[in-house]
Design a protein around this motif. Structure first.
Motif, PDB file in Angstrom:
ATOM      1  N   PRO A  12       0.801  -1.227   0.000  1.00  0.00           N
ATOM      2  CA  PRO A  12       0.000   0.000   0.000  1.00  0.00           C
ATOM      3  C   PRO A  12       0.835   1.279   0.000  1.00  0.00           C
ATOM      4  N   GLU A  45      -6.800   4.383  -7.559  1.00  0.00           N
ATOM      5  CA  GLU A  45      -7.778   3.298  -7.442  1.00  0.00           C
ATOM      6  C   GLU A  45      -7.313   2.055  -8.204  1.00  0.00           C
ATOM      7  N   THR A 108     -15.358  -1.755  -0.562  1.00  0.00           N
ATOM      8  CA  THR A 108     -14.244  -0.978  -1.090  1.00  0.00           C
ATOM      9  C   THR A 108     -14.033  -1.273  -2.571  1.00  0.00           C
ATOM     10  N   VAL A 111     -16.920   0.429  -4.505  1.00  0.00           N
ATOM     11  CA  VAL A 111     -16.748   1.880  -4.512  1.00  0.00           C
ATOM     12  C   VAL A 111     -15.569   2.262  -5.412  1.00  0.00           C
TER      13      VAL A 111
ATOM     14  N   MET B   1       0.643  14.623   1.630  1.00  0.00           N
ATOM     15  CA  MET B   1       0.719  15.035   3.028  1.00  0.00           C
ATOM     16  C   MET B   1       0.311  13.870   3.933  1.00  0.00           C
ATOM     17  N   GLU B  21      -3.842  12.868   3.497  1.00  0.00           N
ATOM     18  CA  GLU B  21      -4.285  11.900   2.501  1.00  0.00           C
ATOM     19  C   GLU B  21      -4.824  10.646   3.172  1.00  0.00           C
ATOM     20  N   ASP B  23      -5.746   7.099   2.182  1.00  0.00           N
ATOM     21  CA  ASP B  23      -5.674   6.133   1.084  1.00  0.00           C
ATOM     22  C   ASP B  23      -5.437   4.731   1.625  1.00  0.00           C
ATOM     23  N   VAL B  24      -5.111   3.814   0.721  1.00  0.00           N
ATOM     24  CA  VAL B  24      -4.949   2.401   1.097  1.00  0.00           C
ATOM     25  C   VAL B  24      -3.861   2.224   2.170  1.00  0.00           C
ATOM     26  N   TYR B  25      -2.917   3.154   2.226  1.00  0.00           N
ATOM     27  CA  TYR B  25      -1.836   3.048   3.212  1.00  0.00           C
ATOM     28  C   TYR B  25      -2.236   3.640   4.564  1.00  0.00           C
ATOM     29  N   ASP B  53      -6.974  16.244   1.726  1.00  0.00           N
ATOM     30  CA  ASP B  53      -6.752  16.607   0.329  1.00  0.00           C
ATOM     31  C   ASP B  53      -6.744  15.413  -0.620  1.00  0.00           C
ATOM     32  N   PHE B  54      -6.932  14.229  -0.077  1.00  0.00           N
ATOM     33  CA  PHE B  54      -7.105  13.062  -0.942  1.00  0.00           C
ATOM     34  C   PHE B  54      -7.883  11.992  -0.188  1.00  0.00           C
ATOM     35  N   LEU B  55      -8.875  11.409  -0.863  1.00  0.00           N
ATOM     36  CA  LEU B  55      -9.698  10.368  -0.230  1.00  0.00           C
ATOM     37  C   LEU B  55     -10.000   9.315  -1.284  1.00  0.00           C
ATOM     38  N   ASP B  56      -9.693   8.051  -1.001  1.00  0.00           N
ATOM     39  CA  ASP B  56      -9.963   7.013  -2.001  1.00  0.00           C
ATOM     40  C   ASP B  56     -10.984   5.998  -1.478  1.00  0.00           C
ATOM     41  N   SER B  57     -11.179   4.915  -2.232  1.00  0.00           N
ATOM     42  CA  SER B  57     -12.216   3.946  -1.876  1.00  0.00           C
ATOM     43  C   SER B  57     -11.947   3.272  -0.535  1.00  0.00           C
ATOM     44  N   THR B  58     -10.668   3.100  -0.189  1.00  0.00           N
ATOM     45  CA  THR B  58     -10.369   2.465   1.109  1.00  0.00           C
ATOM     46  C   THR B  58     -10.816   3.375   2.254  1.00  0.00           C
TER      47      THR B  58
END
Lengths: 144, 118
Positions: A12, A45, A108, A111, B1, B21, B23-25, B53-58
């Protein structure tokens, strides 16, 4: 045509690197500024999906991201997971999103696919030409 | 960030301010913090995405998880977000129909308090 290739261990922590590189190359290729957020999200993604598949199948192989700017900005994200794993991509209807029985992973994935499909007009998900795996191909126009 | 997380209590509400951010991490850290708050007794949670400032599916998956957990515990969950790029993400995924979304923390708290009292 210029090409930039990035290959990273399926962890990740590297997805952010892929996003940063993908946006830097997009900007250089001439993708409009107002599309860069979408490019960043879509590459993220696609890479997140590839990393999840590699981890699910215990694959140490790297995920490949290939960016090229021949007339448009094209990004390929290639995973090496068994092909049937890549085909279960479906967007979920809103009433299912908050459904108790839906697992976090399924949510997830659903989405993530909704975001890819929503942000990338020119999107293809298909088996790789050689060997095992799936390729997510995204194309954005370059405009000056 | 980098991801930043700061929780505070406003009356009956717990406000978690998220920045950077997601995210997946970094999403697992957000999940952990939300679970900590809920396990610690928070029942009315407002997550402020104003500095994200960043948003993903996770990240979205983690937020839905918290919503489900609080609803089944008889609590409530709301989001604060007024940035168009993030709002677009909620619209595209239809999650704008799942989460109560408010432009400010005050609006989220008063809407939630009114809802709980009705």
């Amino acid at each position: 045509m210029a090409t930039v290739k990035l290959s990273f261990s399926p962890a990740p922590v590297h997805v952010r690197t892929a996003r940063l590189v993908g946006v830097a190359v997009a900007r250089r290729a001439g993708v409009r500024e107002d599309l860069l957020d979408e490019v960043r999200l879509a590459i993220g993604e696609a890479c997140t999906r590839a990393v999840a598949l590699h981890r699910q199948y215990g694959l140490a192989d790297p995920v490949l991201v290939e960016m090229s700017d021949g007339g448009s900005y094209a990004v390929r994200v290639v995973d090496r997971a068994p092909i049937e794993a890549g085909i279960g991509l479906t967007a979920l209807p809103p009433d299912e999103l908050a459904n108790e029985s839906l697992t976090d992973e399924a949510l997830t994935t659903g989405v993530g696919f909704a975001l890819l499909a929503g942000f990338v007009e020119d999107l293809q998900v298909r088996p790789v030409d050689e060997g095992i795996g799936t390729e997510v191909r995204m194309v954005w126009p370059v405009g000056r | 960030m980098e991801l930043s997380l700061a929780a505070r209590t406003v009356g009956e509400h717990t406000v978690l301010e998220v920045g950077g951010e997601v995210d997946v991490y970094t999403a697992p850290r957000l999940r952990e913090r939300l679970l900590e708050l809920i396990d610690g007794g928070a029942r009315h949670v407002v997550v402020d995405l104003g500095r994200v400032d960043f948003l993903d599916s996770t990240g979205l998956g983690v937020l839905v998880g918290a919503l489900k957990r609080l609803r089944s515990a008889g609590g409530s969950f709301a989001l604060v977000c007024d940035k168009e790029p993030l709002l677009k993400i909620f619209r595209i995924t239809a999650l704008d129909q799942v989460f109560p979304l408010h432009p400010t923390v005050d609006a989220a708290i008063s809407a939630d308090s009114a809802g709980a009292g009705a």
